[in-house]
Design a protein around this motif. Structure first.
Motif, PDB file in Angstrom:
ATOM      1  N   MET A 159      86.243 -84.797 -24.738  1.00  0.00           N
ATOM      2  CA  MET A 159      86.834 -83.854 -24.708  1.00  0.00           C
ATOM      3  C   MET A 159      86.251 -82.970 -23.547  1.00  0.00           C
ATOM      4  O   MET A 159      85.045 -82.842 -23.347  1.00  0.00           O
ATOM      5  CB  MET A 159      86.619 -82.618 -26.079  1.00  0.00           C
ATOM      6  CG  MET A 159      87.588 -83.190 -27.269  1.00  0.00           C
ATOM      7  SD  MET A 159      87.583 -82.230 -28.745  1.00  0.00           S
ATOM      8  CE  MET A 159      88.957 -81.093 -28.065  1.00  0.00           C
ATOM      9  N   GLY A 172      95.032 -77.969 -23.708  1.00  0.00           N
ATOM     10  CA  GLY A 172      95.321 -76.873 -24.604  1.00  0.00           C
ATOM     11  C   GLY A 172      95.807 -75.895 -23.719  1.00  0.00           C
ATOM     12  O   GLY A 172      96.161 -75.887 -22.494  1.00  0.00           O
ATOM     13  N   CYS A 183      87.467 -75.210 -29.137  1.00  0.00           N
ATOM     14  CA  CYS A 183      88.877 -75.722 -28.907  1.00  0.00           C
ATOM     15  C   CYS A 183      88.601 -76.962 -30.088  1.00  0.00           C
ATOM     16  O   CYS A 183      87.845 -77.651 -30.285  1.00  0.00           O
ATOM     17  CB  CYS A 183      88.771 -76.593 -27.597  1.00  0.00           C
ATOM     18  SG  CYS A 183      90.028 -77.600 -27.472  1.00  0.00           S
ATOM     19  N   CYS A 190      90.848 -76.402 -22.370  1.00  0.00           N
ATOM     20  CA  CYS A 190      90.072 -77.492 -22.911  1.00  0.00           C
ATOM     21  C   CYS A 190      91.118 -78.815 -22.856  1.00  0.00           C
ATOM     22  O   CYS A 190      92.426 -78.587 -23.019  1.00  0.00           O
ATOM     23  CB  CYS A 190      89.996 -77.638 -24.441  1.00  0.00           C
ATOM     24  SG  CYS A 190      91.212 -77.037 -25.586  1.00  0.00           S
ATOM     25  N   ALA A 243      91.701 -83.074 -23.974  1.00  0.00           N
ATOM     26  CA  ALA A 243      91.200 -84.428 -24.649  1.00  0.00           C
ATOM     27  C   ALA A 243      91.881 -85.643 -24.335  1.00  0.00           C
ATOM     28  O   ALA A 243      93.002 -85.792 -23.744  1.00  0.00           O
ATOM     29  CB  ALA A 243      91.407 -84.103 -26.216  1.00  0.00           C
ATOM     30  N   LEU A 274      95.835 -79.134 -28.998  1.00  0.00           N
ATOM     31  CA  LEU A 274      94.564 -78.405 -28.671  1.00  0.00           C
ATOM     32  C   LEU A 274      95.066 -76.925 -28.999  1.00  0.00           C
ATOM     33  O   LEU A 274      95.810 -76.367 -28.178  1.00  0.00           O
ATOM     34  CB  LEU A 274      93.821 -78.914 -27.301  1.00  0.00           C
ATOM     35  CG  LEU A 274      93.779 -80.370 -27.002  1.00  0.00           C
ATOM     36  CD1 LEU A 274      93.089 -80.632 -25.939  1.00  0.00           C
ATOM     37  CD2 LEU A 274      92.758 -81.055 -28.392  1.00  0.00           C
ATOM     38  N   ALA A 282      91.059 -79.816 -32.214  1.00  0.00           N
ATOM     39  CA  ALA A 282      92.421 -80.711 -32.035  1.00  0.00           C
ATOM     40  C   ALA A 282      92.768 -81.077 -33.300  1.00  0.00           C
ATOM     41  O   ALA A 282      92.150 -81.122 -34.196  1.00  0.00           O
ATOM     42  CB  ALA A 282      91.518 -82.118 -31.296  1.00  0.00           C
TER      43      ALA A 282
END
Length: 119
Positions: free
Chosen positions: A30, A110, A21, A92, A94, A3, A23
């Motif tokens: 997310m 991230g 953000c 961020c 995920a 990320l 990916a």
């Protein structure tokens, strides 16, 4: 999945800022979290599910909006009416399953982007 978050900066009270953000692969959920100095990382908002739904922390509800561009594997956090208490490093996260408020539900994180709101 990697990320990459971006968009942080220094703004004044009442200003707007949009974080993004991206990916490196497909994800199902997310989320955005933030961590202010000396405080624990807290949930900000997330998008998940099919059909898509969003969830926000009470502290940002009505001011922040999450959107996504599936073609770019990118999620955005539009932040309006920023306050000094929004100052934090924003992360961020995920996952490949349904995830919303709980940090442990997210597999990937991230590097964080700093948002500073001056009074």
């Amino acid at each position: 999945v990697q990320l990459q978050a971006s968009g942080g900066g220094l703004v004044q009270t009442g200003d707007s800022l949009t974080l993004s953000c991206t990916a490196s692969g497909r994800t199902f959920s997310m989320g955005w979290f933030r961590q202010a100095p000396g405080k624990e990382r807290e949930f900000v908002g997330a998008i998940s599910g099919n059909p898509r739904s969003t969830d926000y922390a009470d502290s940002v509800k009505g001011r922040f909006t999450i959107s996504e561009d599936n073609g770019k594997n990118t999620v955005y956090l539009q932040m309006n009416s920023l306050k000094p208490e929004d100052t934090a490093v924003y992360y961020c996260a995920a996952s490949t399953s349904v995830s919303m408020r709980r940090r442990y539900e997210y597999n990937y994180w991230g590097q964080g982007t700093l948002v500073t709101v001056s009074s």
